[in-house]
Motif scaffolding. Structure first.
Motif, PDB file in Angstrom:
ATOM      1  N   SER A  31       0.846  -1.192   0.000  1.00 33.48           N
ATOM      2  CA  SER A  31       0.000   0.000   0.000  1.00 33.48           C
ATOM      3  C   SER A  31       0.881   1.241   0.000  1.00 33.48           C
ATOM      4  N   ILE A  35      -1.047   9.570  -0.926  1.00 31.61           N
ATOM      5  CA  ILE A  35      -1.575   9.736  -2.276  1.00 31.61           C
ATOM      6  C   ILE A  35      -0.516  10.470  -3.096  1.00 31.61           C
ATOM      7  N   TYR A  63      -9.068  12.550   1.493  1.00 31.40           N
ATOM      8  CA  TYR A  63      -9.901  13.175   0.475  1.00 31.40           C
ATOM      9  C   TYR A  63     -11.217  13.574   1.130  1.00 31.40           C
ATOM     10  N   LEU A  75      -6.326   7.668   4.702  1.00 33.01           N
ATOM     11  CA  LEU A  75      -5.639   6.399   4.436  1.00 33.01           C
ATOM     12  C   LEU A  75      -5.267   5.751   5.761  1.00 33.01           C
ATOM     13  N   LEU A  79      -8.682   1.761   4.710  1.00 30.87           N
ATOM     14  CA  LEU A  79      -8.687   2.483   3.437  1.00 30.87           C
ATOM     15  C   LEU A  79      -7.261   2.486   2.903  1.00 30.87           C
ATOM     16  N   LEU A  81      -4.507   2.447  -0.555  1.00 32.55           N
ATOM     17  CA  LEU A  81      -4.283   2.809  -1.945  1.00 32.55           C
ATOM     18  C   LEU A  81      -3.059   2.054  -2.425  1.00 32.55           C
ATOM     19  N   ARG A  82      -3.210   1.370  -3.552  1.00 28.94           N
ATOM     20  CA  ARG A  82      -2.105   0.615  -4.141  1.00 28.94           C
ATOM     21  C   ARG A  82      -1.967   0.992  -5.608  1.00 28.94           C
ATOM     22  N   TYR A  83      -0.747   0.828  -6.130  1.00 28.46           N
ATOM     23  CA  TYR A  83      -0.480   1.131  -7.538  1.00 28.46           C
ATOM     24  C   TYR A  83       0.093  -0.102  -8.203  1.00 28.46           C
ATOM     25  N   TYR A  88      -4.288   2.844 -10.133  1.00 31.41           N
ATOM     26  CA  TYR A  88      -4.358   2.984  -8.683  1.00 31.41           C
ATOM     27  C   TYR A  88      -5.595   2.211  -8.238  1.00 31.41           C
ATOM     28  N   ILE A  90      -8.175   1.694  -5.012  1.00 30.20           N
ATOM     29  CA  ILE A  90      -8.678   2.084  -3.701  1.00 30.20           C
ATOM     30  C   ILE A  90      -9.312   0.842  -3.096  1.00 30.20           C
ATOM     31  N   ASN A  91      -8.891   0.480  -1.902  1.00 25.29           N
ATOM     32  CA  ASN A  91      -9.425  -0.671  -1.177  1.00 25.29           C
ATOM     33  C   ASN A  91     -10.075  -0.181   0.099  1.00 25.29           C
ATOM     34  N   TYR A 113     -12.412   6.491 -13.376  1.00 25.72           N
ATOM     35  CA  TYR A 113     -12.797   5.735 -12.187  1.00 25.72           C
ATOM     36  C   TYR A 113     -13.595   4.499 -12.619  1.00 25.72           C
TER      37      TYR A 113
END
Length: 178
Positions: A31, A35, A63, A75, A79, A81-83, A88, A90-91, A113
């Motif tokens: 993760s 951001i 956000y 985050l 919550l 965020l992975r790339y 990207y 969002i989990n 999105y």
């Protein structure tokens, strides 16, 4: 109230049924701690039948909508965020499942999105056809039927490239003058 709308937007669109996950996606990918700078900024939220459109503000760790500045999504453990491979992810943990959204940063700064699911009335056909592509498990939790997959990172991106994730919105990057 607006944060609920923002959360629903990022969790899923009302009237849609979706595929969920047992674990954050893509599996085995770390993760992000924050951001990325390229995604930070102000974005015009899609219409939601309001006379005035709202603005989404994306910062290093949070956000929020301008109309609900005090209510931020941060985050953390639930919550992530992975790339991976240009996307990207969002989990969001929604016990007992993970909801996952894919985003792609466009050259003009907008964010495309995507979600994996279909309108309620189209979902039976969607799940039948989708089940030919990848194993789908189902279970009933609290009276609600859940459909879950456990893809490898390569399978996850393959599902995106094959169009199984549908683009549900484009977050338009805007400039705000102070």
């Amino acid at each position: 109230m607006r944060v609920l709308c923002i959360s629903l937007f990022f969790l899923g669109l009302i009237g849609c049924q979706e595929i969920t996950y047992r674990a954050p996606q893509p599996k085995g990918v770390n993760s992000l701690a924050e951001i990325p700078e390229a995604m930070r900024g102000h974005y015009l939220l899609p219409e939601d039948n309001r006379a005035v459109r709202d603005t989404l503000v994306v910062e290093a760790h949070t956000y929020f909508a301008l109309s609900d500045k005090g209510d931020k999504r941060v985050l953390g453990d639930s919550l992530l965020l992975r790339y991976y491979k240009g996307y990207y992810f969002i989990n969001l943990f929604n016990n007992p499942e993970w909801l996952v959204r894919a985003m792609r940063l466009e050259a003009n700064g907008d964010i495309a999105y995507f979600m994996l699911g279909a309108e309620e009335k189209e979902f039976p056909t969607f799940i039948k056809n989708f089940g030919r592509e990848i194993k789908v498990d189902s279970s009933v939790v609290h009276g609600k039927k859940l459909y879950q997959i456990d893809p490898t990172p390569a399978q996850l991106v393959g599902l995106l490239k094959k169009g199984h994730f549908r683009q549900v919105a484009v977050l338009k990057r805007i400039e705000i003058t102070p």
